[in-house]
Scaffold this motif. Structure first.
Motif, PDB file in Angstrom:
ATOM      1  N   ARG A  68      -7.789  -2.070   0.309  1.00 53.70           N
ATOM      2  CA  ARG A  68      -7.487  -0.648   0.103  1.00 53.70           C
ATOM      3  C   ARG A  68      -7.329  -0.411  -1.391  1.00 53.70           C
ATOM      4  O   ARG A  68      -6.608  -1.152  -2.057  1.00 53.70           O
ATOM      5  CB  ARG A  68      -6.222  -0.258   0.863  1.00 53.70           C
ATOM      6  CG  ARG A  68      -6.445  -0.296   2.368  1.00 53.70           C
ATOM      7  CD  ARG A  68      -5.173  -0.060   3.117  1.00 53.70           C
ATOM      8  NE  ARG A  68      -4.476  -1.343   3.261  1.00 53.70           N
ATOM      9  CZ  ARG A  68      -3.362  -1.506   3.938  1.00 53.70           C
ATOM     10  NH1 ARG A  68      -2.775  -0.479   4.517  1.00 53.70           N
ATOM     11  NH2 ARG A  68      -2.794  -2.686   4.046  1.00 53.70           N
ATOM     12  N   TRP A  81       0.831  -1.205   0.000  1.00 56.86           N
ATOM     13  CA  TRP A  81       0.000   0.000   0.000  1.00 56.86           C
ATOM     14  C   TRP A  81       0.867   1.257   0.000  1.00 56.86           C
ATOM     15  O   TRP A  81       0.616   2.208  -0.726  1.00 56.86           O
ATOM     16  CB  TRP A  81      -0.948  -0.013   1.195  1.00 56.86           C
ATOM     17  CG  TRP A  81      -1.864   1.166   1.256  1.00 56.86           C
ATOM     18  CD1 TRP A  81      -1.911   2.108   2.232  1.00 56.86           C
ATOM     19  CD2 TRP A  81      -2.878   1.527   0.305  1.00 56.86           C
ATOM     20  NE1 TRP A  81      -2.878   3.034   1.952  1.00 56.86           N
ATOM     21  CE2 TRP A  81      -3.495   2.703   0.776  1.00 56.86           C
ATOM     22  CE3 TRP A  81      -3.311   0.980  -0.892  1.00 56.86           C
ATOM     23  CZ2 TRP A  81      -4.524   3.336   0.086  1.00 56.86           C
ATOM     24  CZ3 TRP A  81      -4.347   1.607  -1.584  1.00 56.86           C
ATOM     25  CH2 TRP A  81      -4.933   2.769  -1.087  1.00 56.86           C
ATOM     26  N   ASP A 108     -10.076   3.501   1.041  1.00 58.90           N
ATOM     27  CA  ASP A 108      -9.196   2.723   1.917  1.00 58.90           C
ATOM     28  C   ASP A 108      -9.748   2.517   3.329  1.00 58.90           C
ATOM     29  O   ASP A 108      -9.002   2.199   4.242  1.00 58.90           O
ATOM     30  CB  ASP A 108      -7.804   3.356   1.981  1.00 58.90           C
ATOM     31  CG  ASP A 108      -7.817   4.792   2.450  1.00 58.90           C
ATOM     32  OD1 ASP A 108      -8.899   5.393   2.536  1.00 58.90           O
ATOM     33  OD2 ASP A 108      -6.727   5.328   2.717  1.00 58.90           O
ATOM     34  N   PHE A 145      -8.991   7.742  -3.036  1.00 58.46           N
ATOM     35  CA  PHE A 145      -8.794   6.503  -2.284  1.00 58.46           C
ATOM     36  C   PHE A 145     -10.117   5.937  -1.793  1.00 58.46           C
ATOM     37  O   PHE A 145     -11.041   6.673  -1.464  1.00 58.46           O
ATOM     38  CB  PHE A 145      -7.905   6.742  -1.049  1.00 58.46           C
ATOM     39  CG  PHE A 145      -6.537   7.236  -1.393  1.00 58.46           C
ATOM     40  CD1 PHE A 145      -5.543   6.354  -1.767  1.00 58.46           C
ATOM     41  CD2 PHE A 145      -6.241   8.589  -1.355  1.00 58.46           C
ATOM     42  CE1 PHE A 145      -4.280   6.814  -2.088  1.00 58.46           C
ATOM     43  CE2 PHE A 145      -4.988   9.055  -1.672  1.00 58.46           C
ATOM     44  CZ  PHE A 145      -3.997   8.159  -2.044  1.00 58.46           C
TER      45      PHE A 145
END
Length: 185
Positions: free
Chosen positions: A81, A17, A74, A72
């Motif tokens: 994510r 990530w 996440d 994002f």
């Protein structure tokens, strides 16, 4: 039209990530096939932002500019994510595409402790999409091999960084226990 990639990377999901959010790691993944040069300043780590880059095959043959528009997803309950690029090719052959949406997801690999399930999906549209699908698919195969090659070299240890940042005395860890003896004493 869609191009998909699914692979298991030899690194922890947190490490993958962090690398996914790094413009420097992105440049390394595409190299040496494609060189990416910033047109607008790139952050150290992607945030929800927009940037522009110029691409060149082998760093020599310009192929156009690309707007990168990062967001994002996440905070999902399932631990996945996702980094989303809703940018667009601005110039060059890829600018003939009518639409561009790139999603990259990381999650713990099932049945493979300490590894990452990486999924990558590019959705493209427009009249040029059928002609550009195969060249893009080929680049995605390159990405897969580069990701597999580079993932074991990525390193990130947030616990150590947090302790070092929070504790100014190098002889004491965050719990108050002595962990190192200063040299020269």
């Amino acid at each position: 039209m869609r191009i998909q990639l699914k692979t298991v990377l030899d690194c922890e999901p947190d490490v993958a990530w962090r690398a996914l959010r790094s413009p420097a790691a992105l440049q390394e993944i595409y190299g040496p096939l494609l060189a990416m040069k910033s047109v607008t300043p790139l952050p150290t780590m992607w945030t929800a932002t927009t940037a522009e880059v110029a691409l060149a095959v082998a760093g020599l043959v310009p192929t156009g500019r690309q707007r990168i528009d990062i967001s994002f997803d996440d905070h999902r309950a399932d631990g996945v994510r996702i980094l989303v690029d809703d940018g667009a090719p601005l110039t060059g052959p890829l600018a003939l595409l009518g639409s561009w949406r790139h999603r990259m997801a990381v999650a713990p690999a099932p049945h493979d402790q300490g590894k990452t399930l990486y999924r990558d999906r590019l959705d493209i549209g427009g009249v040029a999409a059928p002609a550009l699908w195969f060249p893009l698919w080929t680049v995605w195969q390159w990405r897969a091999s580069r990701l597999a090659e580079l993932a074991p070299t990525w390193a990130y240890d947030p616990e150590i960084a947090a302790v070092d940042d929070a504790d100014e005395d190098p002889a004491v860890d965050g719990s108050g226990d002595a962990t190192r003896t200063p040299t020269g004493n």
